[in-house]
Design an enzyme around this catalytic site. Structure first.
Site, PDB file in Angstrom:
ATOM      1  N   ASP A 109      43.434  42.798  44.039  1.00 30.92           N
ATOM      2  CA  ASP A 109      42.709  42.472  42.820  1.00 30.92           C
ATOM      3  C   ASP A 109      42.031  43.721  42.249  1.00 30.92           C
ATOM      4  OD1 ASP A 109      43.381  39.827  43.108  1.00 30.92           O
ATOM      5  OD2 ASP A 109      41.412  39.200  43.859  1.00 30.92           O
ATOM      6  N   PHE A 110      41.787  43.694  40.963  1.00 26.38           N
ATOM      7  CA  PHE A 110      41.051  44.742  40.260  1.00 26.38           C
ATOM      8  C   PHE A 110      39.759  45.104  40.991  1.00 26.38           C
ATOM      9  CE2 PHE A 110      37.459  45.284  37.259  1.00 26.38           C
ATOM     10  CZ  PHE A 110      37.792  46.498  36.674  1.00 26.38           C
TER      11      PHE A 110
END
Length: 282
Positions: free
Chosen positions: A78-79
């Site tokens: 994820d970011f």
């Protein structure tokens, strides 16, 4: 230790200004790095700084013009998640590592700080997750009992407590998370489901947890054995009191090494492990 940790923290906070990720392993087959938090792996907008742009700067000779976004991204983070990310440097390596992920033959462990004191030291979460149908806030996931859950799939996570203490004066627990399946946002949704949302998780705290400068989730360990090459990777632990001044552990439950041994021997049918299943809506 404190000086080294401060350097790592400053480096992590400046990723968006172009500081480069730590290389954990490089061979003819793989490039494995420790990704910074709050950075995308790749993106179509060339003005957005991404892992792709960082690696193009670091290793221009490894850029493959025949693939989208310059490198073969066999798995993703994820970011907001930091930690181990492995890229394949050729088609054969990508095939082998993709096979390992598909057949659940990659050992992965994450570190996290979560809100509250985890009630049980070892928890097996057997709760399906799926896409949350929400046009106003797309991209979220949910458990299968949510009325807007779409296409839920079997999802399993093992939670092992390491330390209990305080984060910025409020109860928190440092945990090891072992994703037995590999669904998007699985760890974040499962931690939230048991009432221990990850510290700094803006999305699954419903935009309430805004004081930390990052989400406290880190891909810490990855290991797999393949005919072409074995990978056995471990990254820096970013969630120590030297690195996170708001984190104050008060009770040491077990070491990471003890937690990994428990994870490696995990039996979902053991009576020593609390099992959490879906609470059906009535």
């Amino acid at each position: 230790m404190a000086t080294q940790c401060l350097t790592r923290m400053l480096s992590a906070k400046l990723y968006k200004d172009g500081n480069l990720p730590e290389v954990l392993h490089k061979s003819t087959n793989f490039l494995c790095i420790s990704k910074g938090y709050d950075i995308k792996i790749n993106y179509d907008d060339p003005t957005e700084l991404t892992v792709e742009h960082q690696l193009r700067k670091m290793f221009p000779e490894l850029v493959d013009p025949s693939v989208a976004h310059s490198f073969r991204y066999v798995h993703r983070l994820d970011f907001a998640t930091s930690g181990i990310l492995c890229l394949a440097l050729n088609r054969n390596a990508a095939k082998h590592l993709s096979h390992q992920f598909k057949n659940k033959q990659v050992l992965k462990y994450y570190l996290a700080l979560v809100r509250g004191h985890v009630e049980d030291d070892i928890v097996f979460i057997d709760v399906p997750t799926g896409d949350l149908e929400d046009k106003e806030w797309p991209g979220r996931r949910c458990v299968s009992s949510h009325p807007a859950c779409k296409d839920p799939k079997i999802t399993h996570t093992l939670v092992i407590a390491l330390e209990k203490g305080l984060f910025d004066g409020s109860p928190a627990t440092k945990v090891v998370l072992k994703p037995i399946t590999g669904k998007q946002h699985q760890l974040r949704v499962h931690c939230d489901y048991i009432g221990n949302t990850i510290v700094g998780d803006y999305t699954y705290s419903l935009r309430q947890d805004t004081s930390p400068d990052r989400m406290m989730l880190h891909s810490y360990r990855l290991s797999t054995s393949m005919p072409i090459e074995d990978l056995d990777l471990i990254s820096q632990d970013p969630f120590t009191p030297d690195c996170i001044k708001e984190w104050s552990p008060r009770e040491i439950i077990r070491t990471y090494e003890e937690a990994e041994r428990l994870g490696n021997m995990f039996d979902p049918h053991s009576s020593d492990v609390k099992k959490v299943e879906i609470k059906e809506v009535t």
